[in-house]
Design a protein around this motif. Structure first.
Motif, short mmCIF file in Angstrom:
data_model
loop_
_atom_site.label_atom_id
_atom_site.label_comp_id
_atom_site.label_asym_id
_atom_site.label_seq_id
_atom_site.Cartn_x
_atom_site.Cartn_y
_atom_site.Cartn_z
N TYR A 8 25.51 -63.26 -57.67
CA TYR A 8 26.69 -62.40 -57.79
C TYR A 8 26.40 -61.14 -58.60
O TYR A 8 26.92 -60.07 -58.31
CB TYR A 8 27.84 -63.18 -58.43
N ILE A 9 25.52 -61.29 -59.60
CA ILE A 9 25.20 -60.10 -60.41
C ILE A 9 23.89 -59.44 -59.97
O ILE A 9 23.34 -58.60 -60.67
CB ILE A 9 25.16 -60.43 -61.92
N GLY A 10 23.42 -59.84 -58.78
CA GLY A 10 22.30 -59.14 -58.16
C GLY A 10 20.91 -59.64 -58.51
O GLY A 10 19.93 -58.91 -58.36
N LEU A 11 20.80 -60.90 -58.92
CA LEU A 11 19.50 -61.47 -59.26
C LEU A 11 19.07 -62.49 -58.22
O LEU A 11 19.90 -63.16 -57.60
CB LEU A 11 19.57 -62.15 -60.63
N LYS A 12 17.77 -62.64 -58.04
CA LYS A 12 17.24 -63.64 -57.12
C LYS A 12 16.11 -64.40 -57.79
O LYS A 12 15.37 -63.86 -58.60
CB LYS A 12 16.73 -62.99 -55.84
N GLY A 13 15.97 -65.67 -57.41
CA GLY A 13 14.91 -66.49 -57.98
C GLY A 13 14.82 -67.81 -57.24
O GLY A 13 15.62 -68.09 -56.35
N GLN A 14 13.83 -68.61 -57.61
CA GLN A 14 13.62 -69.90 -56.98
C GLN A 14 14.31 -70.98 -57.80
O GLN A 14 13.93 -71.26 -58.93
CB GLN A 14 12.12 -70.20 -56.88
#
Length: 199
Positions: free
Chosen positions: A141-147
């Motif tokens: 939602y705040i624009g972060l991506k990760g595994q």
């Protein structure tokens, strides 16, 4: 909310069998002034069979942990890595901290930043459009991506979400200040120099 600039963000992966949580991975990242300075990441040896569901979720297999250090060594090294830094987690008060306690390591007094609790408090005003309050949902939602479901990645994402929430809060404070200035009928008229300043 209180802002911490120095902290250790951590996460665990574990395999629950017959009500006992067997640690599989312990990860942490140390931050000073919100900047990463050091990492701790290790698998944990256990002879307990890893459930297929856990392997599918985390990617951790028996082969990955067969030569890993024993639990007592991992917990000793993890405690030394944390030192006296405040601990940060995501809903760790209900999961990771009790798991550590069950294995004889009590860090509850140092657990000062629960990012899940912060997100929960901020949801009505800042995160109302989020699909939920899972770490992945708030991060996206705040624009972060990760595994997700890799404890090192989750520890990193937890810290980044915390920093993102601080930024949201700071931006709102700035906008509130701008609104006060905008609503001031004398703003922008350059009158400050007419009162009390030397020529």
């Amino acid at each position: 909310m209180e802002e911490f600039k120095d902290y250790v963000s951590f996460d665990l992966e574990f395999n629950e069998v017959e009500g006992i949580q067997h640690l599989l991975q312990v990860s942490a990242i140390k931050y000073v002034n919100h900047q990463e300075i050091e990492r701790f990441d290790t698998y944990v040896h256990t002879t307990v069979h890893i459930r297929s569901f856990i392997t599918g979720l985390t990617g951790i297999t028996q082969d990955k942990i067969k030569n890993a250090p024993p639990l007592v060594e991992v917990l000793r090294d993890f405690k030394a890595f944390v030192g006296d830094f405040p601990l940060m987690g995501y809903n760790g008060r209900k999961s990771d901290i009790p798991v550590l306690q069950s294995h004889g390591l009590d860090l509850e007094a140092q657990y000062q930043i629960d990012v899940y609790e912060i997100a929960q408090a901020m949801k009505p005003t800042y995160l109302s459009g989020s699909k939920g309050l899972s770490l992945k949902a708030v991060a996206e939602y705040i624009g972060l991506k990760g595994q997700a479901h890799n404890s090192l990645e989750d520890a990193k994402m937890t810290a980044e979400v915390y920093q993102g929430l601080l930024e949201l809060k700071a931006n709102e404070s700035y906008l509130d200040q701008q609104e006060v200035v905008t609503n001031n009928p004398f703003a922008g008229l350059g009158l400050a120099g007419l009162f009390g300043e030397d020529e």
